[in-house]
Design a protein around this motif. Sequence first.
Motif, PDB file in Angstrom:
ATOM      1  N   ARG A 182     -69.901  70.782 -51.106  1.00 10.06           N
ATOM      2  CA  ARG A 182     -69.541  70.400 -52.479  1.00 10.06           C
ATOM      3  C   ARG A 182     -68.157  69.768 -52.560  1.00 10.06           C
ATOM      4  O   ARG A 182     -67.878  68.988 -53.462  1.00 10.06           O
ATOM      5  N   ARG A 236     -65.857  62.961 -59.815  1.00  3.11           N
ATOM      6  CA  ARG A 236     -67.217  63.465 -60.056  1.00  3.11           C
ATOM      7  C   ARG A 236     -67.158  64.479 -61.192  1.00  3.11           C
ATOM      8  O   ARG A 236     -66.447  65.474 -61.102  1.00  3.11           O
ATOM      9  N   SER A 267     -72.740  67.124 -60.352  1.00  2.00           N
ATOM     10  CA  SER A 267     -73.785  66.742 -59.415  1.00  2.00           C
ATOM     11  C   SER A 267     -74.645  67.978 -59.211  1.00  2.00           C
ATOM     12  O   SER A 267     -74.249  68.908 -58.512  1.00  2.00           O
ATOM     13  N   GLU A 268     -75.821  67.969 -59.859  1.00  2.68           N
ATOM     14  CA  GLU A 268     -76.690  69.139 -59.777  1.00  2.68           C
ATOM     15  C   GLU A 268     -78.115  68.761 -60.167  1.00  2.68           C
ATOM     16  O   GLU A 268     -78.321  67.869 -60.998  1.00  2.68           O
ATOM     17  N   ARG A 286     -79.209  65.039 -60.369  1.00  2.58           N
ATOM     18  CA  ARG A 286     -78.490  64.141 -61.277  1.00  2.58           C
ATOM     19  C   ARG A 286     -77.006  64.237 -60.970  1.00  2.58           C
ATOM     20  O   ARG A 286     -76.514  65.278 -60.527  1.00  2.58           O
ATOM     21  N   ALA A 287     -76.280  63.157 -61.236  1.00  4.00           N
ATOM     22  CA  ALA A 287     -74.833  63.165 -60.985  1.00  4.00           C
ATOM     23  C   ALA A 287     -74.151  62.182 -61.925  1.00  4.00           C
ATOM     24  O   ALA A 287     -74.776  61.239 -62.436  1.00  4.00           O
ATOM     25  N   VAL A 295     -72.879  57.602 -56.718  1.00  4.56           N
ATOM     26  CA  VAL A 295     -73.473  58.510 -57.705  1.00  4.56           C
ATOM     27  C   VAL A 295     -74.929  58.815 -57.349  1.00  4.56           C
ATOM     28  O   VAL A 295     -75.399  59.937 -57.547  1.00  4.56           O
ATOM     29  N   SER A 350     -74.815  61.237 -54.417  1.00  2.00           N
ATOM     30  CA  SER A 350     -74.385  62.543 -54.917  1.00  2.00           C
ATOM     31  C   SER A 350     -75.544  63.265 -55.606  1.00  2.00           C
ATOM     32  O   SER A 350     -75.728  64.472 -55.436  1.00  2.00           O
ATOM     33  N   ALA A 351     -76.334  62.529 -56.384  1.00  2.00           N
ATOM     34  CA  ALA A 351     -77.518  63.125 -57.012  1.00  2.00           C
ATOM     35  C   ALA A 351     -78.492  63.608 -55.942  1.00  2.00           C
ATOM     36  O   ALA A 351     -79.057  64.703 -56.034  1.00  2.00           O
ATOM     37  N   SER A 410     -77.419  66.819 -54.140  1.00  7.50           N
ATOM     38  CA  SER A 410     -77.430  67.996 -55.013  1.00  7.50           C
ATOM     39  C   SER A 410     -78.770  68.724 -54.947  1.00  7.50           C
ATOM     40  O   SER A 410     -78.830  69.929 -55.193  1.00  7.50           O
ATOM     41  N   ASP A 430     -73.982  57.105 -63.988  1.00  9.61           N
ATOM     42  CA  ASP A 430     -74.957  58.187 -64.004  1.00  9.61           C
ATOM     43  C   ASP A 430     -76.071  57.853 -63.034  1.00  9.61           C
ATOM     44  O   ASP A 430     -76.624  56.745 -63.071  1.00  9.61           O
ATOM     45  N   GLU A 462     -79.671  59.409 -60.782  1.00  3.59           N
ATOM     46  CA  GLU A 462     -80.708  60.433 -60.718  1.00  3.59           C
ATOM     47  C   GLU A 462     -81.687  60.125 -59.599  1.00  3.59           C
ATOM     48  O   GLU A 462     -81.914  58.965 -59.244  1.00  3.59           O
TER      49      GLU A 462
END
Length: 141
Positions: free
Chosen positions: A10, A26, A29-30, A33-34, A63, A66-67, A70, A98, A100
């Motif tokens: 993380r 950031r 990020s979870e 989705r981020a 991004v 990162s999504a 996650s 954003d 996903e």
Amino acid sequence: MKPVTGTDGRTLFGQVPFTRLLGARREFSEGGRARLVIDERPELGNVIGAVHGGVLVTLLDVVMASAAVSLFDFARTAVTLNLNTSFHEPGRGRLTADGEVVQHDASVAWCRASVTDAGGRVVARAQGSFRYLPLPLPQAA
């Protein structure tokens, strides 16, 4: 160059020299989705006085990755396989990316993302695929 390593996946985002240079932050990020945020600065500008398209592509790329990571609780990293970007408006001011995950399996994630300005206008959109890889291990000194 040495890989960015650590015991907690993380925290690796904040240690990547290039994203630190850009000033990308950031927000979350979870769950596939981020969100990343960046503020315009003169050194990120292009000839028309907007944020350079390369910065926007980087935001979209990071991004989505990162999504993707996650979904595996940051126990893996993800590298870009392909990236398709469309630019819609010049990016100025605070920009929000954003991303996903649309679909994934154990080895690849397919994602989409957009960058919007403070007024909610879409600056750029992208879709891409990302290969999951093990996190790099710390190298012995």
